[in-house]
Design an enzyme around this catalytic site. Structure first.
Site, short mmCIF file in Angstrom:
data_model
loop_
_atom_site.label_atom_id
_atom_site.label_comp_id
_atom_site.label_asym_id
_atom_site.label_seq_id
_atom_site.Cartn_x
_atom_site.Cartn_y
_atom_site.Cartn_z
N ASP A 94 30.58 68.50 1.13
CA ASP A 94 31.40 68.57 2.35
C ASP A 94 32.84 68.97 2.05
OD1 ASP A 94 29.34 67.80 4.01
OD2 ASP A 94 29.88 65.68 3.98
N HIS A 119 24.73 69.06 7.27
CA HIS A 119 25.55 67.95 7.76
C HIS A 119 26.61 68.55 8.66
CE1 HIS A 119 27.64 64.23 8.11
NE2 HIS A 119 28.52 64.41 7.14
N SER A 263 8.10 35.13 1.14
CA SER A 263 7.64 33.75 1.36
C SER A 263 8.14 33.25 2.72
CB SER A 263 8.17 32.84 0.25
OG SER A 263 9.58 32.69 0.37
#
Length: 349
Positions: A94, A119, A263
């Site tokens: 960029d 982008h 868990s």
């Protein structure tokens, strides 16, 4: 944009698939890839494998020039590429794109050509302002280049975003979709967006969650355990190293799969304590971060960092973070995994 991106019935942005894409829109066209790093090499190889003519534009004498040649591509300067290519995909970092555009692309860009990005930063923040006669679109794979390539080779695809910014020729969406099909994105899905939306959400995700948020959270957890007298290696395992296990579960099946797999104790802790870490004050700060992205404050800082200060602050922070205690402990932990190759994600950066 000359067309709407939302479906009238669902009010969601449109999602395209292979049946919506026609590779013939690239027939007879030359795609020029500027850059041969992570994304550049993946786009180039995938397009070539899809039967598209691809050339590479690089700085003469640059590190990746011989790499691109060894891969069998015709390599030339960016100025020469701009003259020769019908579609110019800019895949340089960029912070370098505006200078590359001004010096090498703009003087050689003619009406009717297609200028493409992965982008929206430089277009959205007007660091690059293309002529009205040039078509502008974005194809943004939602993953790193090495994965875009490996998934393509395995006959899979990686989802893409698509946006059209300028469409003087009237077929920019079709050309963009063809490009997405050529790199394999249409095998998974191509979600329509805008340059503004992609840029602002991408920057926010990086800063508030994926990079800034997550690393700050992991470091804070590590430091809390170490300060309380626990073995740093224990702290690293619990607060940093095992993050991948959780993210992989979320990646595969969302929060539900992650909570199913851990868990019951961990799940209960998730419900009870997460809200104490990400509080209303945290969300207020996130909103401020988003506002600074939307109003250009962050972009101005990053542009100034690269131009005026020679990246002094950025480079100092990089050096400081690379030498923190948690990074030292991390090297020791990663060495326990003989199959782990630390540089496998940076080979083409």
């Amino acid at each position: 944009m000359a067309h709407k991106i939302y479906d009238d019935k669902t009010m969601k942005a449109r999602m395209f698939h292979e049946a919506d894409c026609d590779l013939s829109y690239l027939k007879g066209k030359t795609v020029g890839i500027v850059g041969f790093g992570s994304q550049g090499h993946a786009h180039a190889l995938n397009l070539r494998d899809s039967g598209v003519k691809v050339i590479i534009g690089l700085n003469k004498g640059g590190r990746t020039w011989p790499i691109a040649e060894e891969a069998g591509f015709k390599v030339m300067s960016v100025a020469e590429l701009t003259k020769a290519a019908d579609i110019i995909m800019i895949l340089a970092p960029d912070e370098r794109q505006a200078d590359i555009y001004k010096e090498s692309i703009a003087p050689n860009l003619t009406d009717g050509k297609y200028l493409a990005f992965a982008h929206g930063f430089n277009i959205h923040f007007k660091q690059i302002v293309p002529p009205a006669g040039v078509n502008v679109f974005m194809i943004a794979p939602k993953g790193p280049g090495h994965t875009v390539r490996s998934e393509f080779v395995e006959c899979h695809g990686f989802p893409d975003l698509i946006a059209v910014y300028q469409d003087p020729s009237g077929d920019t969406m079709d050309v963009g979709l063809a490009y997405a099909a050529g790199i394999g994105g249409a095998r998974a899905g191509v979600l329509e967006t805008t340059f503004k939306c992609e840029t602002e959400t991408d920057l926010f995700g990086e800063q508030a969650v994926l990079c800034g948020g997550v690393t700050a959270l992991m470091k804070a957890g590590f430091e809390t355990l170490v300060d309380a007298g626990y073995d740093p290696r224990n702290a690293y395992f619990e607060c940093i190293h095992e993050m991948k296990l959780i993210v992989d579960l979320i990646y595969a099946g969302g929060f539900a799969k992650m909570r199913y797999s851990i868990s019951d104790t961990a799940e209960f802790g998730d419900y009870e304590t997460g809200k104490r870490i990400v509080t209303d004050d945290t969300k207020k700060e996130m909103k401020k971060i988003l506002e600074e992205i939307q109003d250009g404050t962050f972009a101005s800082k990053w542009i100034a960092e690269n131009k005026a200060s020679g990246r002094a602050h950025f480079n100092a922070k990089r050096a400081m973070e690379a030498n923190t205690f948690n990074e030292q402990v991390g090297k020791e932990i990663r060495a326990l995994y003989s199959w782990n190759k630390e540089d496998k994600y940076s080979e083409t950066k």
